[in-house]
Design a protein around this motif. Structure first.
Motif, PDB file in Angstrom:
ATOM      1  N   LYS A  35      95.959 -61.692  28.037  1.00  0.00           N
ATOM      2  CA  LYS A  35      94.579 -61.805  28.506  1.00  0.00           C
ATOM      3  C   LYS A  35      93.717 -60.688  27.929  1.00  0.00           C
ATOM      4  O   LYS A  35      92.568 -60.901  27.538  1.00  0.00           O
ATOM      5  CB  LYS A  35      94.537 -61.752  30.037  1.00  0.00           C
ATOM      6  N   GLU A  36      94.284 -59.454  27.869  1.00  0.00           N
ATOM      7  CA  GLU A  36      93.531 -58.348  27.291  1.00  0.00           C
ATOM      8  C   GLU A  36      93.256 -58.585  25.819  1.00  0.00           C
ATOM      9  O   GLU A  36      92.174 -58.284  25.310  1.00  0.00           O
ATOM     10  CB  GLU A  36      94.296 -57.041  27.482  1.00  0.00           C
ATOM     11  N   ARG A  38      92.954 -61.537  24.314  1.00  0.00           N
ATOM     12  CA  ARG A  38      91.923 -62.563  24.201  1.00  0.00           C
ATOM     13  C   ARG A  38      90.550 -61.996  24.514  1.00  0.00           C
ATOM     14  O   ARG A  38      89.554 -62.338  23.868  1.00  0.00           O
ATOM     15  CB  ARG A  38      92.238 -63.732  25.144  1.00  0.00           C
ATOM     16  N   SER A  39      90.503 -61.102  25.528  1.00  0.00           N
ATOM     17  CA  SER A  39      89.222 -60.503  25.891  1.00  0.00           C
ATOM     18  C   SER A  39      88.681 -59.642  24.768  1.00  0.00           C
ATOM     19  O   SER A  39      87.479 -59.591  24.534  1.00  0.00           O
ATOM     20  CB  SER A  39      89.384 -59.666  27.168  1.00  0.00           C
ATOM     21  N   SER A  43      85.711 -63.044  24.827  1.00  0.00           N
ATOM     22  CA  SER A  43      85.925 -63.320  26.236  1.00  0.00           C
ATOM     23  C   SER A  43      85.605 -64.778  26.534  1.00  0.00           C
ATOM     24  O   SER A  43      84.844 -65.439  25.814  1.00  0.00           O
ATOM     25  CB  SER A  43      85.057 -62.401  27.093  1.00  0.00           C
ATOM     26  N   LEU A  44      86.182 -65.281  27.615  1.00  0.00           N
ATOM     27  CA  LEU A  44      85.916 -66.657  28.020  1.00  0.00           C
ATOM     28  C   LEU A  44      84.451 -66.826  28.402  1.00  0.00           C
ATOM     29  O   LEU A  44      83.881 -67.916  28.234  1.00  0.00           O
ATOM     30  CB  LEU A  44      86.834 -67.029  29.191  1.00  0.00           C
ATOM     31  N   PHE A  45      83.832 -65.758  28.883  1.00  0.00           N
ATOM     32  CA  PHE A  45      82.412 -65.807  29.243  1.00  0.00           C
ATOM     33  C   PHE A  45      81.560 -66.148  28.015  1.00  0.00           C
ATOM     34  O   PHE A  45      80.749 -67.081  28.044  1.00  0.00           O
ATOM     35  CB  PHE A  45      81.986 -64.458  29.819  1.00  0.00           C
ATOM     36  N   ALA A 153      90.070 -68.256  23.376  1.00  0.00           N
ATOM     37  CA  ALA A 153      89.628 -67.564  24.589  1.00  0.00           C
ATOM     38  C   ALA A 153      90.063 -68.312  25.845  1.00  0.00           C
ATOM     39  O   ALA A 153      90.279 -67.695  26.896  1.00  0.00           O
ATOM     40  CB  ALA A 153      88.113 -67.405  24.567  1.00  0.00           C
ATOM     41  N   GLN A 157      94.533 -70.134  30.233  1.00  0.00           N
ATOM     42  CA  GLN A 157      93.727 -69.741  31.393  1.00  0.00           C
ATOM     43  C   GLN A 157      93.806 -70.847  32.447  1.00  0.00           C
ATOM     44  O   GLN A 157      92.785 -71.403  32.869  1.00  0.00           O
ATOM     45  CB  GLN A 157      92.269 -69.499  30.961  1.00  0.00           C
ATOM     46  N   ARG A 163      87.060 -73.895  32.757  1.00  0.00           N
ATOM     47  CA  ARG A 163      87.022 -73.695  31.307  1.00  0.00           C
ATOM     48  C   ARG A 163      87.047 -75.032  30.574  1.00  0.00           C
ATOM     49  O   ARG A 163      86.639 -75.120  29.401  1.00  0.00           O
ATOM     50  CB  ARG A 163      88.221 -72.854  30.853  1.00  0.00           C
ATOM     51  N   TYR A 222      82.818 -67.284  36.041  1.00  0.00           N
ATOM     52  CA  TYR A 222      84.190 -66.806  35.796  1.00  0.00           C
ATOM     53  C   TYR A 222      84.416 -65.491  36.525  1.00  0.00           C
ATOM     54  O   TYR A 222      83.522 -64.652  36.603  1.00  0.00           O
ATOM     55  CB  TYR A 222      84.413 -66.599  34.299  1.00  0.00           C
TER      56      TYR A 222
END
Length: 222
Positions: A35-36, A38-39, A43-45, A153, A157, A163, A222
């Motif tokens: 997750k880190e 991907r961020s 980011s998914l945002f 991203a 998840q 998403r 999110y």
């Protein structure tokens, strides 16, 4: 029978620096690291917000149905300037990826330089000898390249089902890009059909604007 350890050994285990300890649950730690990663990449945002902004802007332009927008989109498939921007941008982006690919991605050889030179030559030859509808193929190439960071991203998840609003749009865009890359003249035919009646362009623009707003709202949840 469980092994017996002394009080000194137990104390040393608790006072040992955290970096030297083995993770209690390696699976959870690996997921947190993914997750880190991907961020740090995207980011998914932002992966949801950016497509939302794109759809909102495109939908607004179609909804207004301005003569300049209509003329620009009708000329896009065979525009030389659009070919330079879209196809040239797609080739440059692809060359950056090729220049940074790892050993596992190379079929043979120990350097990325020959691959970069080969694909660069292929891009230049395409612009010279296959110029017809090259803007459409360039647009398809950009869509396929942009889909990777967006899907990356959202990968794994599973605890965020929202998403899928973004993921669904990306997969629809991928299918459309593959279709238009094979049959680029279809985009010209689609624009001719779309702008034959103003109501068609406004209806499509309203739908794109609405979905873009949905994606932007989802991004902030999110």
């Amino acid at each position: 029978m469980a092994p017996i350890i002394s009080r000194k050994q137990a104390s040393a285990a608790f006072t040992e620096p955290a970096r030297n300890r083995q993770p209690i649950n390696p699976g959870i730690d690996e997921k947190e690291e993914e997750k880190e990663e991907r961020s740090a990449f995207m980011s998914l945002f932002f992966a949801t917000l950016l497509p939302g902004l794109f759809l909102a802007v495109l939908g607004s332009l179609l909804l207004l149905n301005l003569p300049l927008v209509v003329a620009t989109l009708k000329a896009l498939p065979r525009s030389h300037a659009a070919s330079l921007v879209l196809f040239g941008g797609g080739v440059l982006w692809f060359l950056v990826l090729v220049a940074n690919m790892g050993e596992a991605d190379r079929i043979f050889g120990s350097s990325n330089v020959p691959w970069v030179i080969g694909f660069a030559a292929l891009g230049v030859l395409s612009m010279k000898y296959v110029p017809d509808f090259l803007a459409v193929r360039g647009l398809s190439l950009l869509v396929l390249l942009a889909a990777w960071p967006l899907l990356h991203a959202a990968f794994m998840q599973y605890d965020i089902p929202r998403r899928l609003f973004m993921v669904t749009f990306v997969f629809v865009a991928i299918v459309a890009a593959l279709y238009l890359a094979a049959l680029p003249y279809r985009l010209r035919d689609f624009f001719q059909w779309l702008f034959a009646r103003p109501a068609r362009a406004r209806a499509l623009g309203g739908g794109l604007l609405a979905y873009g707003l949905v994606l932007m709202v989802v991004a902030f949840t999110y």
